[in-house]
Design a protein around this motif. Structure first.
Motif, short mmCIF file in Angstrom:
data_model
loop_
_atom_site.label_atom_id
_atom_site.label_comp_id
_atom_site.label_asym_id
_atom_site.label_seq_id
_atom_site.Cartn_x
_atom_site.Cartn_y
_atom_site.Cartn_z
N SER A 53 26.49 37.14 31.45
CA SER A 53 27.32 38.42 32.14
C SER A 53 26.30 39.53 32.97
CB SER A 53 27.96 39.06 30.93
OG SER A 53 28.91 40.16 31.75
N ARG A 102 30.79 41.49 43.66
CA ARG A 102 31.27 40.96 44.49
C ARG A 102 31.45 39.11 43.79
NH1 ARG A 102 33.36 39.00 49.13
NH2 ARG A 102 32.28 37.46 50.36
N SER A 103 31.13 38.81 42.59
CA SER A 103 31.20 37.62 41.49
C SER A 103 32.32 37.61 41.36
CB SER A 103 29.81 37.41 40.78
OG SER A 103 29.95 36.91 40.23
N TRP A 104 32.82 38.68 40.72
CA TRP A 104 34.11 38.79 40.26
C TRP A 104 35.07 38.90 41.08
CZ3 TRP A 104 37.60 42.86 41.31
CH2 TRP A 104 39.26 42.80 40.04
N TYR A 105 34.45 39.79 42.00
CA TYR A 105 35.69 39.56 43.34
C TYR A 105 36.13 38.19 43.11
CZ TYR A 105 37.93 40.43 47.69
OH TYR A 105 39.20 40.72 48.80
N LEU A 106 35.00 36.88 44.23
CA LEU A 106 34.99 35.37 43.79
C LEU A 106 35.88 34.90 42.81
CD1 LEU A 106 32.11 35.23 46.94
CD2 LEU A 106 34.95 35.72 46.92
N SER A 107 35.98 35.12 42.14
CA SER A 107 35.96 33.63 40.85
C SER A 107 36.48 34.50 39.44
CB SER A 107 34.15 33.25 40.39
OG SER A 107 33.20 34.14 39.51
N GLY A 108 36.99 35.81 39.89
CA GLY A 108 37.43 35.99 38.35
C GLY A 108 36.41 37.16 37.63
N ASP A 109 35.38 36.32 37.25
CA ASP A 109 34.13 36.65 36.43
C ASP A 109 32.97 37.22 36.71
OD1 ASP A 109 33.78 34.41 36.99
OD2 ASP A 109 33.63 33.96 34.23
N ASP A 110 32.51 37.61 36.33
CA ASP A 110 30.97 38.25 36.33
C ASP A 110 29.51 37.08 35.61
OD1 ASP A 110 31.08 39.06 33.79
OD2 ASP A 110 29.89 41.28 34.79
N GLU A 111 30.40 36.25 35.41
CA GLU A 111 28.93 35.37 34.84
C GLU A 111 28.14 34.78 35.45
OE1 GLU A 111 29.10 31.46 30.98
OE2 GLU A 111 30.41 33.38 30.67
N GLN A 158 27.06 31.30 36.99
CA GLN A 158 26.53 30.06 36.27
C GLN A 158 25.34 29.20 36.01
OE1 GLN A 158 29.75 28.63 35.68
NE2 GLN A 158 30.63 30.69 36.13
#
Length: 159
Positions: free
Chosen positions: A31, A99-108, A110
């Motif tokens: 995360s 930015r990761s949360w905004y684009l994919s909904g989580d901050d993990e 990949q």
């Protein structure tokens, strides 16, 4: 004990160890929020360690105390620089996490496709083929055909 004053106490040394150990543990998470907290804790632990390395004493200003009784100004300058660097790195990781949360909904973070391929090869105890280059775009399986993306671009598709 050092000549210029008392050395670091056990509490401060343990605090450095706890901050650095917790920071490294959090850096190994997937995360980005935990990675950000790890960067902050690791930075604070290293700053405290640098400060503990300096000589304690009076303020390092000329004329206030004899030269042997002043504190070392170099660790203080290094910590100030490290604070600025840690702040910049924190702002960058925070922007990446947002930015990761905004684009994919989580901050993990990949897995990368090449990382998965390396894991599969390692499980089978195989060595990947070397990319010697010079095969040309038709014979090299690593090359991606840009034609479908260019066609979508010309049509106006945004997939």
């Amino acid at each position: 004990m050092r000549q210029g004053g008392a050395g670091p106490t056990l509490v401060l040394v343990v605090a450095v160890g706890v901050l650095v150990a917790t920071g490294v543990t959090l850096l190994l998470e997937r995360s980005l929020t935990r990675i950000l907290l790890g960067v902050i804790l690791l930075g604070n632990g290293v700053n405290l360690l640098i400060l503990l390395g300096g000589r304690s004493g009076a303020a390092p200003l000329v004329g206030l105390a004899p030269a042997g009784q002043t504190s070392d100004a170099l660790p203080q300058a290094m910590v100030l620089t490290a604070v600025v660097i840690t702040f910049g790195l924190t702002a960058f990781v925070l922007a990446v996490a947002y930015r990761s949360w905004y684009l994919s909904g989580d901050d993990e973070v990949q897995d990368d496709l090449e990382d998965r391929q390396i894991v599969r090869l390692a499980e089978r105890n195989e060595v990947p083929t070397a990319d010697l280059g010079g095969e040309g775009p038709d014979n090299d399986p690593e090359q991606v055909d840009p034609a479908p993306a260019l066609r979508r671009l010309r049509r106006g598709d945004r997939r």
